[in-house]
Design an enzyme around this catalytic site. Structure first.
Site, PDB file in Angstrom:
ATOM      1  CG  ASP A  46      -5.484 -11.287   0.131  1.00 14.45           C
ATOM      2  OD1 ASP A  46      -5.097 -11.159   1.312  1.00 14.45           O
ATOM      3  OD2 ASP A  46      -5.229 -10.450  -0.767  1.00 14.45           O
ATOM      4  CB  SER A  47      -3.532 -14.563   4.675  1.00 15.76           C
ATOM      5  OG  SER A  47      -4.775 -14.691   5.316  1.00 15.76           O
ATOM      6  CG  ASP A  85      -8.756  -9.793   2.129  1.00 18.46           C
ATOM      7  OD1 ASP A  85      -9.023  -8.582   2.116  1.00 18.46           O
ATOM      8  OD2 ASP A  85      -7.694 -10.257   2.582  1.00 18.46           O
ATOM      9  CE  LYS A 115      -8.479  -7.517   5.078  1.00 16.07           C
ATOM     10  NZ  LYS A 115      -7.419  -7.252   4.079  1.00 16.07           N
ATOM     11  CD  GLU A 117      -4.005  -5.873   0.702  1.00 16.40           C
ATOM     12  OE1 GLU A 117      -3.114  -5.397  -0.037  1.00 16.40           O
ATOM     13  OE2 GLU A 117      -3.966  -7.029   1.136  1.00 16.40           O
ATOM     14  CD  GLU A 184      -0.630  -6.932   7.217  1.00 13.26           C
ATOM     15  OE1 GLU A 184      -1.732  -6.898   6.626  1.00 13.26           O
ATOM     16  OE2 GLU A 184       0.184  -7.861   7.089  1.00 13.26           O
TER      17      GLU A 184
HETATM   18  O1  KIV Z   1      -5.416 -11.645   4.281  1.00 17.58           O
HETATM   19  C1  KIV Z   1      -5.428 -11.512   5.514  1.00 17.58           C
HETATM   20  O2  KIV Z   1      -5.449 -12.495   6.277  1.00 17.58           O
HETATM   21  C2  KIV Z   1      -5.437 -10.165   6.044  1.00 17.58           C
HETATM   22  C3  KIV Z   1      -5.282  -9.996   7.526  1.00 17.58           C
HETATM   23  C4  KIV Z   1      -3.954 -10.397   7.979  1.00 17.58           C
HETATM   24  C5  KIV Z   1      -5.636  -8.626   7.948  1.00 17.58           C
HETATM   25  O3  KIV Z   1      -5.552  -9.246   5.308  1.00 17.58           O
END
Ligand code: KIV
Length: 285
Positions: A46-47, A85, A115, A117, A184
């Protein structure tokens, strides 16, 4: 024969073995490049919000955004495991939401894992998602979806008490069935201890060298994001400068009439051209 696409069990089996290389990707070309480069896992992070959509953080990223981009990455990737994500509020709201939204990434987009968090409080979400047949990667330490509560993107686990809490979270997520765990922005010593104690691979970002694997953001590796770069990022190329130079050269050539040159121009067959000019009215076929 093309190599078999990696699976979550393949990644789990790498615990303590060859280090796991993870890259983010956000669309078809970045997916192609990361796969061609040999990444074991490609994370549609989600970056995305920050590196592709120009947002200040990840809070504005939606399920629609993530599905759209995950589909494009999945069309490109042939070898790596694609992990999607779960964006802000797609799983925090209820266990049922977690399972339903995670399922969309597999059913609609083609990812083969998700994934999320958060620590022990999300162990029930992980269990339920896994029960539905969806592999889950955990993510603790700096969890950017908590940026408003944390008051910024700050390193975590710096005190003995905070480090113990991270260790407990790591165990809870491993016990719940996560196949891997992102750590992280935590001290290297804390990441090393978690890596030593839990039975699943740890994937570090700003977490030192002792994790089972590492993840970096695609644009950071290639120097495609101007501006501040966290100290834990290693930039392997500066593609920003040559990209700007190439694009400026194009703009200048268009203005000067130098592009397109003959080499980039298609010409008509002379007989057809003569007939074209001889035609007196529109519509002569
Ligand atoms: O969103 C993302 O790119 C991430 C990674 C930096 C682990 O969660």
């Amino acid at each position: 024969m093309p190599p078999k696409q990696r699976t979550a069990p393949d990644i789990l089996a790498r615990k303590g073995g060859e280090k796991i290389a993870v890259l983010t990707a956000y669309d078809y070309p970045t997916g192609l490049l990361a796969d061609e480069a040999g990444a074991d896992v490609i994370l549609v992070g989600d970056s995305l919000g920050m590196v592709c959509l120009g947002l200040p953080d990840t809070l504005g990223v939606t399920m629609a955004d993530m599905l759209h981009h995950t589909k494009a990455v999945c069309r490109a990737v042939k070898s790596a495991l694609v992990v999607a994500d779960m964006p802000f509020l797609s799983y925090q709201t209820s266990i049922a939401d977690a399972v339903a939204n995670a399922g969309r990434f597999l059913q609609e987009a083609g990812a083969r894992a998700v994934k999320l968090e958060g620590g022990a409080e999300f162990a029930p979400h992980v269990r339920a998602t896994l029960s539905a047949g969806i592999p889950v990667m955990g993510h603790i330490g700096l969890t950017p979806q908590q940026v408003a509560r944390l008051g910024g993107f700050k390193a975590q686990g710096k005190t003995a008490r905070a480090a113990r809490a991270l260790l407990a979270d790591a165990h809870a997520l491993a016990d719940a069935g996560c196949f891997a765990l992102v750590l992280e922005a935590v001290p290297a010593e804390v990441a090393a201890r978690i890596t030593q104690e839990v039975g699943i691979p740890t994937i570090g970002i700003g977490a030192g060298p002792n994790c089972d694997g590492q993840v970096l953001v695609f644009h950071d590796v290639l120097g495609l994001c101007p501006g501040l770069r966290p100290s834990f990022v290693k930039q392997y190329a500066d593609l920003w400068t040559p990209a700007c130079e190439a694009l400026s050269a194009y703009c200048a050539e268009v203005r000067a009439g130098a592009f397109p040159a003959d080499a980039h121009t298609r010409r008509m067959d002379p007989a057809e051209l003569a007939e074209f000019h001889a035609a007196s009215e529109y519509g002569d076929a």
